[in-house]
Design an enzyme around this catalytic site. Structure first.
Site, PDB file in Angstrom:
ATOM      1  N   CYS A  91       0.617  -0.943  -0.202  1.00 22.23           N
ATOM      2  CA  CYS A  91      -0.267   0.274   0.081  1.00 22.23           C
ATOM      3  C   CYS A  91       1.142   1.178   0.031  1.00 22.23           C
ATOM      4  CB  CYS A  91      -0.709   0.474   1.207  1.00 22.23           C
ATOM      5  SG  CYS A  91      -2.125   1.461   1.403  1.00 22.23           S
ATOM      6  N   HIS A 133      -8.983  -3.285  -1.705  1.00 23.18           N
ATOM      7  CA  HIS A 133      -8.285  -2.871  -0.938  1.00 23.18           C
ATOM      8  C   HIS A 133      -8.700  -1.483  -1.025  1.00 23.18           C
ATOM      9  CE1 HIS A 133      -4.233  -2.045   0.188  1.00 23.18           C
ATOM     10  NE2 HIS A 133      -4.269  -0.839  -0.285  1.00 23.18           N
ATOM     11  N   GLU A 134      -8.781  -0.918  -1.843  1.00 21.60           N
ATOM     12  CA  GLU A 134      -9.043   0.529  -2.244  1.00 21.60           C
ATOM     13  C   GLU A 134     -10.253   0.868  -1.742  1.00 21.60           C
ATOM     14  OE1 GLU A 134      -6.419   2.243  -3.214  1.00 21.60           O
ATOM     15  OE2 GLU A 134      -5.372   1.177  -3.674  1.00 21.60           O
ATOM     16  N   HIS A 137     -10.106   1.469   1.639  1.00 25.16           N
ATOM     17  CA  HIS A 137      -9.911   2.944   2.242  1.00 25.16           C
ATOM     18  C   HIS A 137     -10.697   4.173   2.704  1.00 25.16           C
ATOM     19  CE1 HIS A 137      -5.143   2.637   2.080  1.00 25.16           C
ATOM     20  NE2 HIS A 137      -4.957   2.172   1.129  1.00 25.16           N
TER      21      HIS A 137
END
Length: 172
Positions: A91, A133-134, A137
């Site tokens: 990341c 994953h994004e 965030h």
């Protein structure tokens, strides 16, 4: 276009939950363009607006080998998850750290593009993992949150040591 500063763990701003984009305006399009430039400058394959201290539901991704096929996901939403997968993830906000994170193998995603048009797509393999994953965030979650407290502490200590070293170099 501008390269934006990427926040690094354990910065509390990374824990902010992003708000939906009300309307895709020229200002939002500039944010998207700056995020794409930042992602390429940092040599990443994905970037969420939260990582650059913009708390809107915006993600950019480019997993192409040629690095010229950016995907824009505004107000992204995972409609369906299938199967199980996981790779060692890294990341931009947790530099130098990698860890195996369990993810869905395939996802169906709905989002708006840079022009505000809604689209839906199927993702698998690296793209599916990158999308998940994004989107984490945007919810204020990092891949290190999937790790044990001990591993998370080790990563935090390593990043603090790197930061101290860099500060010492700048002051020398």
């Amino acid at each position: 276009m501008s390269v934006l500063q990427v926040l690094t763990f354990p910065d509390d701003r990374l824990r902010t939950v992003a708000k939906p984009v009300e309307e895709v305006t020229p200002e939002i399009q500039k944010i998207v363009d700056d995020m794409i430039e930042t992602m390429y400058d940092e040599e990443g394959i994905g970037l969420a607006a939260t990582q650059v201290d913009i708390h809107k539901r915006i993600v950019v991704i480019d997993i192409s080998e040629t690095r010229d096929e950016p995907m824009v996901l505004i107000n992204p939403e995972i409609l369906e998850k299938r199967g199980e997968d996981g790779i060692e993830e890294g990341c931009l906000s947790v530099p130098g750290a990698r860890a195996l994170v369990p993810r869905a193998a395939e996802v169906t995603v709905k989002a708006l593009d840079r022009d505000g048009k809604e689209y839906t797509f199927e993702a698998d393999d690296l793209l599916a993992i990158c999308v998940q994953h994004e989107l984490d965030h945007l919810m204020g979650k990092l891949f290190v949150d999937y790790l044990s407290p001990l591993k998370r502490k080790r990563i935090q200590d390593k990043l603090a040591k790197i930061k101290r070293f860099n500060e010492k170099q700048q002051n020398a």
